[in-house]
Design an enzyme around this catalytic site. Structure first.
Site, PDB file in Angstrom:
ATOM      1  N   LYS A   1       0.844  -1.205   0.000  1.00  0.00           N
ATOM      2  CA  LYS A   1       0.000   0.000   0.000  1.00  0.00           C
ATOM      3  C   LYS A   1       0.878   1.255   0.000  1.00  0.00           C
ATOM      4  O   LYS A   1       0.610   2.209  -0.737  1.00  0.00           O
ATOM      5  CB  LYS A   1      -0.940  -0.013   1.222  1.00  0.00           C
ATOM      6  CG  LYS A   1      -2.064  -1.030   1.078  1.00  0.00           C
ATOM      7  CD  LYS A   1      -2.876  -1.235   2.359  1.00  0.00           C
ATOM      8  CE  LYS A   1      -3.919  -2.331   2.152  1.00  0.00           C
ATOM      9  NZ  LYS A   1      -4.728  -2.637   3.351  1.00  0.00           N
TER      10      LYS A   1
ATOM     11  N   GLN B   1      -4.705  -1.165   9.573  1.00  0.00           N
ATOM     12  CA  GLN B   1      -4.681  -2.508   8.980  1.00  0.00           C
ATOM     13  C   GLN B   1      -5.277  -3.525   9.951  1.00  0.00           C
ATOM     14  O   GLN B   1      -4.942  -3.559  11.135  1.00  0.00           O
ATOM     15  CB  GLN B   1      -3.225  -2.881   8.628  1.00  0.00           C
ATOM     16  CG  GLN B   1      -3.064  -4.191   7.874  1.00  0.00           C
ATOM     17  CD  GLN B   1      -3.680  -4.173   6.473  1.00  0.00           C
ATOM     18  OE1 GLN B   1      -3.737  -3.136   5.817  1.00  0.00           O
ATOM     19  NE2 GLN B   1      -4.150  -5.316   6.025  1.00  0.00           N
TER      20      GLN B   1
ATOM     21  N   ASP C   1     -11.070   3.095   4.053  1.00  0.00           N
ATOM     22  CA  ASP C   1     -11.468   1.679   3.986  1.00  0.00           C
ATOM     23  C   ASP C   1     -12.986   1.538   3.837  1.00  0.00           C
ATOM     24  O   ASP C   1     -13.473   0.463   3.495  1.00  0.00           O
ATOM     25  CB  ASP C   1     -11.065   0.959   5.285  1.00  0.00           C
ATOM     26  CG  ASP C   1      -9.733   0.231   5.169  1.00  0.00           C
ATOM     27  OD1 ASP C   1      -9.441  -0.283   4.075  1.00  0.00           O
ATOM     28  OD2 ASP C   1      -9.013   0.182   6.179  1.00  0.00           O
TER      29      ASP C   1
HETATM   30  N1  GUN Z   1      -7.224  -6.555   6.225  1.00  0.00           N
HETATM   31  C1  GUN Z   1      -7.624  -7.305   5.165  1.00  0.00           C
HETATM   32  N2  GUN Z   1      -8.178  -6.523   4.222  1.00  0.00           N
HETATM   33  C2  GUN Z   1      -8.148  -5.259   4.690  1.00  0.00           C
HETATM   34  C3  GUN Z   1      -8.580  -4.011   4.168  1.00  0.00           C
HETATM   35  O1  GUN Z   1      -9.130  -3.902   3.060  1.00  0.00           O
HETATM   36  N3  GUN Z   1      -8.349  -2.928   4.965  1.00  0.00           N
HETATM   37  C4  GUN Z   1      -7.772  -3.023   6.175  1.00  0.00           C
HETATM   38  N4  GUN Z   1      -7.612  -1.912   6.893  1.00  0.00           N
HETATM   39  N5  GUN Z   1      -7.365  -4.173   6.700  1.00  0.00           N
HETATM   40  C5  GUN Z   1      -7.555  -5.272   5.953  1.00  0.00           C
END
Ligand code: GUN
Length: 297
Positions: free
Chosen positions: A53, A97, A120
């Site tokens: 990311k 995350q 998100d």
């Molecule tokens: N863990 C797995 N997928 C995601 C996501 O799309 N966003 C976040 N913040 N954590 C995750």
């Protein structure tokens, strides 16, 4: 043979547009969109996702700010960090995350994020906005899946869509987006009776359960579009390998179109995170600079 929906190529197109939008924001307002990424603990998969990311943000011209915290951080300290990011005008997007260590309350942290910075799309306000078809930030993986589906189907209206999995991150928002696109939507899950037969009715089948290669050829209607959200690490012939929730070799000859793993939904999720960050930045800036709203997409 099925058409392969190439997530790498499509995500590159999305990122190119994001980079152009970032440039436009800089030129119009002198502001670089900022994304804060919060990573708690040592979960190896989370470290890989966060690294990707941050790298993609850099490539799109987005400033990313990483906060790596030890696994034993307290709820109060994490809440305080989120609050300080909420109040930082240089931060337009906040991503915590998941999963978080067990002693932390995920729902409380998600609710602490300013909904305008919730790239998100997990905050209850954004969840409600999506359910009510109101403007808001949309979770990245389902958003990426919809862009992939639009490559194959000009109009999804009236199609039978089956989503396997009922998570807050993928299954539920995916179903909401498909419903908004006028599909007839079924959510299948671990308690669904005769799940194979339910899936065989699908024109659009989205698998998001985290079970390696669960979906077999006899679960799939010939010609269906199959979107595989799963990313599962398995060992085969002594080698570590990433596979989806769909048994690709088995299903590909039956499907009309299918996403591969890796190189399918994964890259689209990250591209959509960047897209959401620019959307969030423009929306926040338009409050103080009304002209910024003009370029809103
Ligand atoms: N863990 C797995 N997928 C995601 C996501 O799309 N966003 C976040 N913040 N954590 C995750």
């Amino acid at each position: 043979m099925a058409r392969i929906i190439d997530g790498k190529q499509l995500s590159a197109q999305v990122l190119k547009q994001v980079a152009a939008d970032v440039e436009a924001l800089k030129a119009e307002l002198g502001t670089t969109p900022g994304l804060a990424v919060v990573l708690v603990g040592e979960d190896p998969a989370s470290h890989v996702y966060v690294r990707n990311k941050v790298r993609q943000a850099g490539e799109a011209g987005i400033r990313s700010i990483e906060h790596r915290l030890s696994a034993d951080i307290s709820q109060t300290t994490l809440n305080e960090l989120v609050e300080s990011l909420n109040n930082d005008p240089d931060v337009h997007g906040i991503l915590v995350q998941l999963p978080l260590p067990d002693h932390l309350d995920e729902a409380e942290i998600i609710s602490a994020i300013d909904p305008a910075k919730d790239v998100d799309g997990f905050h209850p306000l954004n969840v409600g906005a999506l359910a009510a078809a109101q403007p808001g930030l949309i979770p990245c993986t389902p958003l990426g899946c919809m862009i992939m589906l639009q490559q194959v189907h000009e109009d999804l209206s009236g199609k039978n869509a089956v989503v396997i999995g009922r998570s807050n991150i993928v299954g539920k928002p995916m179903a909401a987006l498909l419903l908004q696109a006028s599909c007839t939507v079924t959510i299948a899950h671990s308690r669904t009776k005769d799940i194979e037969a339910v899936c065989r009715e699908a024109d659009i089948l989205v698998a998001a359960v985290g079970r390696p290669e669960m979906v077999k050829a006899d679960w799939v209607k010939p010609g269906a579009t199959v979107i595989d959200v799963g990313i599962n690490a398995i060992e085969r012939d002594g080698k570590r390998k990433l596979v989806g929730d769909v048994d690709f070799a088995d299903v590909e000859p039956v499907a009309g179109a299918i996403t591969p793993v890796p190189g399918g939904v994964g890259p689209m999720t990250i591209a959509c995170l960047m897209k959401n960050t620019v959307t969030a930045a423009r929306a926040q800036l338009s409050e103080t600079h009304p002209a910024a709203a003009v370029g809103q997409s």
